[in-house]
Each structure stands twice: as structure tokens, then as C-alpha cells.
Design a protein around this motif. Structure first.
Motif, PDB file in Angstrom:
ATOM      1  N   VAL A 113       6.580  10.850   0.733  1.00  0.00           N
ATOM      2  CA  VAL A 113       7.819  10.935   1.509  1.00  0.00           C
ATOM      3  C   VAL A 113       8.339   9.530   1.809  1.00  0.00           C
ATOM      4  CG1 VAL A 113       8.791  11.620   3.750  1.00  0.00           C
ATOM      5  CG2 VAL A 113       7.340  13.211   2.466  1.00  0.00           C
ATOM      6  N   ALA A 114       7.443   8.617   2.160  1.00  0.00           N
ATOM      7  CA  ALA A 114       7.841   7.232   2.442  1.00  0.00           C
ATOM      8  C   ALA A 114       8.437   6.588   1.195  1.00  0.00           C
ATOM      9  CB  ALA A 114       6.639   6.434   2.950  1.00  0.00           C
ATOM     10  N   ARG A 115       7.790   6.782   0.037  1.00  0.00           N
ATOM     11  CA  ARG A 115       8.322   6.213  -1.218  1.00  0.00           C
ATOM     12  C   ARG A 115       9.701   6.772  -1.523  1.00  0.00           C
ATOM     13  NH1 ARG A 115       2.983   6.643  -2.774  1.00  0.00           N
ATOM     14  NH2 ARG A 115       3.350   8.643  -3.778  1.00  0.00           N
TER      15      ARG A 115
ATOM     16  N   GLY B 160       1.364  -0.642  -2.727  1.00  0.00           N
ATOM     17  CA  GLY B 160       0.438  -0.781  -1.611  1.00  0.00           C
ATOM     18  C   GLY B 160       0.840  -0.013  -0.376  1.00  0.00           C
ATOM     19  N   ALA B 161       0.268  -0.425   0.724  1.00  0.00           N
ATOM     20  CA  ALA B 161       0.443   0.275   1.996  1.00  0.00           C
ATOM     21  C   ALA B 161       1.765  -0.072   2.681  1.00  0.00           C
ATOM     22  CB  ALA B 161      -0.715  -0.061   2.920  1.00  0.00           C
ATOM     23  N   HIS B 162       2.484  -1.037   2.170  1.00  0.00           N
ATOM     24  CA  HIS B 162       3.720  -1.480   2.815  1.00  0.00           C
ATOM     25  C   HIS B 162       4.820  -0.436   2.780  1.00  0.00           C
ATOM     26  CE1 HIS B 162       2.121  -5.476   3.326  1.00  0.00           C
ATOM     27  NE2 HIS B 162       1.800  -5.499   2.054  1.00  0.00           N
TER      28      HIS B 162
ATOM     29  N   MET C 235      -3.189   4.143   7.254  1.00  0.00           N
ATOM     30  CA  MET C 235      -2.580   4.643   6.035  1.00  0.00           C
ATOM     31  C   MET C 235      -2.473   6.152   6.144  1.00  0.00           C
ATOM     32  SD  MET C 235      -3.749   4.141   2.068  1.00  0.00           S
ATOM     33  CE  MET C 235      -3.213   2.477   1.852  1.00  0.00           C
ATOM     34  N   GLY C 236      -1.346   6.696   5.739  1.00  0.00           N
ATOM     35  CA  GLY C 236      -1.106   8.127   5.839  1.00  0.00           C
ATOM     36  C   GLY C 236      -1.689   8.897   4.661  1.00  0.00           C
ATOM     37  N   THR C 237      -1.393  10.167   4.679  1.00  0.00           N
ATOM     38  CA  THR C 237      -1.855  11.040   3.615  1.00  0.00           C
ATOM     39  C   THR C 237      -1.025  10.795   2.355  1.00  0.00           C
ATOM     40  OG1 THR C 237      -0.298  12.802   4.166  1.00  0.00           O
ATOM     41  CG2 THR C 237      -2.430  12.810   5.330  1.00  0.00           C
ATOM     42  N   LYS C 238      -1.475  11.397   1.258  1.00  0.00           N
ATOM     43  CA  LYS C 238      -0.705  11.278   0.005  1.00  0.00           C
ATOM     44  C   LYS C 238       0.708  11.805   0.189  1.00  0.00           C
ATOM     45  CE  LYS C 238      -3.661  11.308  -4.010  1.00  0.00           C
ATOM     46  NZ  LYS C 238      -4.097  12.093  -5.173  1.00  0.00           N
TER      47      LYS C 238
END
Length: 103
Positions: A9-11, A68-70, A1-4
């Protein structure tokens, strides 16, 4: 899992993809409604198009679910798709399965 920051950025990447793909789905509906207005489709055919849009949008929403982590793996997949020459045709995925004929 990455940082906040990486998750944020992913979201954002997944949200942008979701919005762009929804826009493409809406364009399909717009085209078919234009055909209806031109007398090329009947109201039942338009209803089927709207139903297909609904199924496609649901599948897209499931793919882009940001809980979640997805979200990070989904963002990575979205990022890799153009480089791999791949794309998901959400409109096609909204099509109902053809009933199997009994011989």
C-alpha cells in the motif's frame, strides 16, 4: 517495518504521488514549449527549462525511491502533507542555485 500488505500500500501511494508530481513537472515544460512556439522564448531558454525539468525529476525520483524500508515513511509523509498545509514544489527545487556575487 510493516507487513507485506502495508508495504505494498505504501509503494502504491508513493508511486501515485510520483506520477502525479511528474505530470505537474511535464505541464511546466509544455507551457514553456508553447511560449517557444509563440516566439516568446528562444531555443536556449527552452533548453534551460528542460534542464530544470531534469533536475526536478531527479530530486523527485530520489524522494520517491521505493527501495528498502523508506517507502513506508515516505508514504506517511506524503499522506500528512495536505493536512499540514504543506507541499513540495518540485519545479522550484529544480531551479539552479544563483551564483553568489563577489563583493
Amino acid at each position: 517495518m510493516g507487513t507485506k500488505a502495508e508495504r505494498r500500500v505504501a509503494r502504491e501511494r508513493v508511486a501515485a504521488y510520483h506520477e502525479a508530481q511528474l505530470s505537474e513537472l511535464v505541464k511546466h515544460v509544455e507551457q514553456e514549449i508553447a511560449r517557444f512556439r509563440a516566439g516568446e522564448l528562444d531555443v536556449f531558454e527552452v533548453a534551460a527549462v528542460i534542464h530544470r525539468y531534469h533536475r526536478a525529476a531527479q530530486k523527485l525520483w530520489t524522494f520517491c525511491d521505493q527501495s528498502g524500508a523508506h517507502v513506508e515513511s515516505t508514504a506517511q509523509l506524503i499522506e500528512r502533507m495536505p493536512d499540514a498545509g504543506e507541499a513540495i514544489d518540485w519545479w522550484q527545487r529544480g531551479e539552479t542555485a544563483k551564483p553568489k556575487t563577489i563583493p
